[in-house]
Design an enzyme around this catalytic site. Structure first.
Site, PDB file in Angstrom:
ATOM      1  N   SER A 168       0.851  -1.186   0.000  1.00  0.00           N
ATOM      2  CA  SER A 168       0.000   0.000   0.000  1.00  0.00           C
ATOM      3  C   SER A 168       0.891   1.242   0.000  1.00  0.00           C
ATOM      4  O   SER A 168       1.653   1.447  -0.932  1.00  0.00           O
ATOM      5  CB  SER A 168      -0.955  -0.041   1.197  1.00  0.00           C
ATOM      6  OG  SER A 168      -2.001   0.873   1.015  1.00  0.00           O
ATOM      7  N   ASP A 213      -9.693  -3.709  -5.509  1.00  0.00           N
ATOM      8  CA  ASP A 213      -9.074  -2.935  -4.435  1.00  0.00           C
ATOM      9  C   ASP A 213      -9.751  -1.565  -4.306  1.00  0.00           C
ATOM     10  O   ASP A 213      -9.823  -0.807  -5.273  1.00  0.00           O
ATOM     11  CB  ASP A 213      -7.582  -2.763  -4.723  1.00  0.00           C
ATOM     12  CG  ASP A 213      -6.791  -2.325  -3.507  1.00  0.00           C
ATOM     13  OD1 ASP A 213      -7.351  -1.617  -2.654  1.00  0.00           O
ATOM     14  OD2 ASP A 213      -5.605  -2.684  -3.407  1.00  0.00           O
ATOM     15  N   HIS A 250      -8.036  -4.996  -1.468  1.00  0.00           N
ATOM     16  CA  HIS A 250      -6.817  -4.510  -0.825  1.00  0.00           C
ATOM     17  C   HIS A 250      -6.220  -5.515   0.157  1.00  0.00           C
ATOM     18  O   HIS A 250      -5.003  -5.643   0.264  1.00  0.00           O
ATOM     19  CB  HIS A 250      -7.130  -3.201  -0.103  1.00  0.00           C
ATOM     20  CG  HIS A 250      -5.925  -2.372   0.202  1.00  0.00           C
ATOM     21  ND1 HIS A 250      -5.136  -1.806  -0.774  1.00  0.00           N
ATOM     22  CD2 HIS A 250      -5.370  -1.996   1.377  1.00  0.00           C
ATOM     23  CE1 HIS A 250      -4.156  -1.121  -0.218  1.00  0.00           C
ATOM     24  NE2 HIS A 250      -4.280  -1.228   1.095  1.00  0.00           N
TER      25      HIS A 250
END
Length: 708
Positions: free
Chosen positions: A560, A645, A680
């Site tokens: 991330s 995501d 995610h």
């Protein structure tokens, strides 16, 4: 962009590794001209079309086809590791106690817990009334509910004050858009409330029929409204009790621990505001505790006779203030625990007779017990050089028992209960590592690297005893470094598969986190963001200098915002690493921050800056990984993403990989893996994520010539 290189001769890794991977042709993405022009700066973005699946544009099918081609490519390149990956998966899975039960938590007359069964991916949410010997009630069987779903996440379990109803959220797409369900615990009937696009939880008023929940914008996924729903009524007529107009703020609703207030929190990175309502009066009007103030964050904890306020007003590292229940404005705030330059005040947990403060000093968290009658303070102590300690679920207010969790890189996750009155500490449960685990076979250290500007960067490291510090050992360096999120040393049973094959694992506590206090965060965000990247490089160079590893055996990993770290470091210091793992990486910073339709973008302005501002735009552009790819050699790279995501959209890593393929001059491996069913956080089952870890490990092992 400034480049950092070690002043030593580095052997080209490409000639060593090229023979280990099959000579397959990598996908070459099509280029289409797309001009971005702002602040007098004109940039062609030839892979912009990859946004079309998200935007539902003309090239949607082409995007999916490209991602599938990349998946076929990585599968072919890693084909020979399949047996090894399966072995790693089974090895890591075998350490997990499949039939297990959480430590029961007492709340309002019931003991609540979850339990798992052998071979099952999910869990059962259960309770027992009054005693652990009472009959078990299975409130939710998530294993059963998840059947037929590639992804399933049930969360936000909230029991009504009279213990008769349960509300919870479900996301079966992996986009963090939850639908609320209600279960009548007397009849067993479950009802879809028709409330969609929520954060996944709701809070009960004390009337047992009113709930408050957060509603998201369906496009940007920003939490924009707090709504009130009365059971049995049309959700289309739910009343909006608060709407956030500032799209840089996140909002949430929760209930105070003493059950007296419903609280609405609205906060960005630099300022916040709280509203409160008597939980006995759900139809009343929320009151503003203190109107938001520029560059002031605060959160409140209600007690019987006053409010406690954690705030950074005139207190960089935060302090605890107090104010009367009927005088909540800032002019009434008085110091309760004053500001300290060397201690970050992280949180407060309230009990009838005690308070427990979570504080951070010298890079480590400590829990401090405060006796509300005598004002005596006492810190819990531990003897390991680096560890993680945190308050666990403590829902009961009228108790003197406090639960906390403890772990280190060599100590499995442990749950303790501390008698706040007597000081007696009881180990309730320690993570059981099946197959055996000998703590004394491993070593953990706390190291300190010196950054280019003289700042000391803490590093936590673990390895199996016997590791020779001669530069020939492989080492994986991990970091995050954003949002003030502190990364602390913790145990991982899966990591044993790495350590037992000769790897060391290190975690760099770089600026952008909050490990060393609030200033640590301030010095790694906005116009100081590059400190995050140079700190990581300096940590890697230190580990090489101290001969824990060498560039041909050094690996980096981040996800991330940590994936942004990987991308920036790959551009700035490509020769320091043999390989990198960049997971769901935020690498197209400028384009994403310019597009307010992309989920969560406006919330991030206080973290990265608003590129509509000229100075912020050019600073962002100077480090954004996608913008700074050059014709040069790059490390071996494994990049992962998820088609659904909601945090970092799939097109960022896809564009980044496409441009890297076009520009890089080496023969090193570049792989892109897209989970077509997930978002995610990856897979939702408790074993499926091990397949992703197996791939990461197999990638590094292949580069190291380790095949068993």
């Amino acid at each position: 962009m400034k480049k950092f290189y070690l002043g030593i001769l580095i052997m080209s890794a490409s000639t060593i590794q090229s023979q280990k991977f099959p000579a397959l042709k990598a996908p070459i993405a099509e280029k289409q001209e797309h001009i971005r022009e702002i602040h007098g700066d004109k940039v062609n973005d030839p892979y912009y079309w990859m946004i079309d699946y998200f935007k539902k544009g003309k090239d949607s099918t082409k995007v999916v086809d490209y991602l599938k081609a990349e998946n076929t490519y990585w599968e072919g390149m890693m084909k020979d590791t399949e047996p090894f990956r399966d072995k790693l998966f089974q090895e890591m899975k075998a350490r997990i106690k499949e039939k297990d039960e959480s430590v029961p938590v007492f709340d309002n007359g019931y003991f609540y817990y979850t339990r798992t069964e052998a071979g099952k991916q999910y869990f059962k949410y259960c309770r027992k009334k009054g005693s652990l010997t009472a009959p078990e009630e299975i409130l939710l069987d998530i294993d059963q509910l998840a059947e037929g779903h590639p992804y399933y996440n049930a969360t936000g379990f909230s029991i009504s004050p009279d213990n008769s109803k349960l509300v919870y959220g479900v996301d079966d797409v992996s986009r963090r858009q939850y639908t609320l369900f209600l279960k009548d615990l007397k009849t067993g009937k479950t009802t879809d409330l028709g409330i969609k696009n929520t954060e996944g939880s709701a809070e009960w008023a004390n009337d047992n029929k009113t709930i408050f929940y957060t509603e998201k914008n369906p496009v940007t996924l920003l939490s924009e409204k707090i709504k009130k729903h009365t059971l049995g009524t049309d959700p289309g007529k739910d009343v909006t009790v608060y709407e956030e107009k500032d799209h840089t703020n996140y909002i949430s609703v929760y209930k105070s621990k003493n059950q007296k207030f419903i609280l609405i929190y609205s906060g960005a990175t630099t300022s916040s505001e709280t509203r409160y309502l008597n939980a006995d009066d759900p139809n009343g009007t929320f009151k503003v505790f203190q109107p938001r103030m520029k560059n002031v964050l605060y959160s409140i904890t209600p007690l019987e006779d006053k409010f406690l306020i954690r705030t950074n007003k005139d207190a960089l590292n935060f302090k605890i203030a107090e104010t009367p229940l009927d005088k909540t404005g800032v002019e009434n705030w008085k110091d309760f625990i004053p500001h300290r330059n060397d201690v970050l005040m992280q949180s407060v947990s309230a009990f009838k007779n005690y308070l427990v403060f979570s504080e951070r000093q010298n890079g480590l968290t400590q829990l401090v017990i405060y006796d509300r009658k005598t004002a005596k303070k006492e810190a819990l102590t531990f003897d390991e050089p680096a560890y993680t300690i945190s308050s666990l679920e403590n829902p009961e207010y009228n108790t003197d028992n406090f639960r906390f969790g403890y772990t280190s890189m060599i100590t499995p996750v442990s749950q303790f209960e501390q008698d706040l009155k007597t000081g007696k500490r009881t180990l309730l449960k320690q993570q059981e590592i099946l197959g055996g685990y000998a703590k004394d076979e491993y070593t953990t250290e706390r190291l300190s690297a010196t950054a280019k500007d003289g700042t000391k960067i803490p590093i936590s490291i673990v390895y199996k005893k016997g590791l020779k510090k001669d530069g020939n050992s492989p080492l994986l360096l991990y970091a995050y470094g954003s949002y003030g999120n502190s990364m602390d040393a913790a145990f991982s049973s899966t990591r044993l598969s790495l350590l037992n094959r000769g790897f060391a694992f290190a975690m760099a506590h770089i600026r952008g986190g909050q490990e060393m206090g609030r200033q640590w965060y301030e010095d790694g965000k906005m116009m100081k963001k590059k400190n995050t990247f140079t700190d990581f490089i300096d940590a890697g160079e230190y580990l090489v200098k101290e001969k824990y590893t060498s560039p041909k055996h050094l690996y980096a990993q981040g996800g991330s915002a940590g994936g942004l770290l990987m991308g920036a470091v790959a551009n700035m210091s490509p020769n320091l690493w043999n390989g990198m793992i960049s997971q769901v990486p935020f690498v197209d910073v400028v384009n994403t921050m310019l597009d307010e339709s992309i989920p969560l973008t406006t919330n991030e302005y206080d973290e990265w800056g608003n590129p509509n501002n000229k100075e912020a735009y050019f600073y962002m552009k100077s480090y954004s990984p996608y913008e700074n790819i050059e014709k040069k050699n790059y490390p071996n790279l494994l990049v992962t993403t998820g088609l659904h995501d909601s945090q970092v959209q799939y097109f960022e890593p896809a564009k980044w990989v496409s441009k890297l393929r076009d520009m890089k001059t080496d023969k090193n491996v570049l792989l892109l893996k897209t989970d077509m069913n997930y978002g995610h956080g990856g897979a939702s089952g408790r074993f499926d994520y091990l397949k992703d870890i197996s791939l990461v490990y197999a990638f590094m092992f292949k580069l190291e010539g380790i095949d068993k």
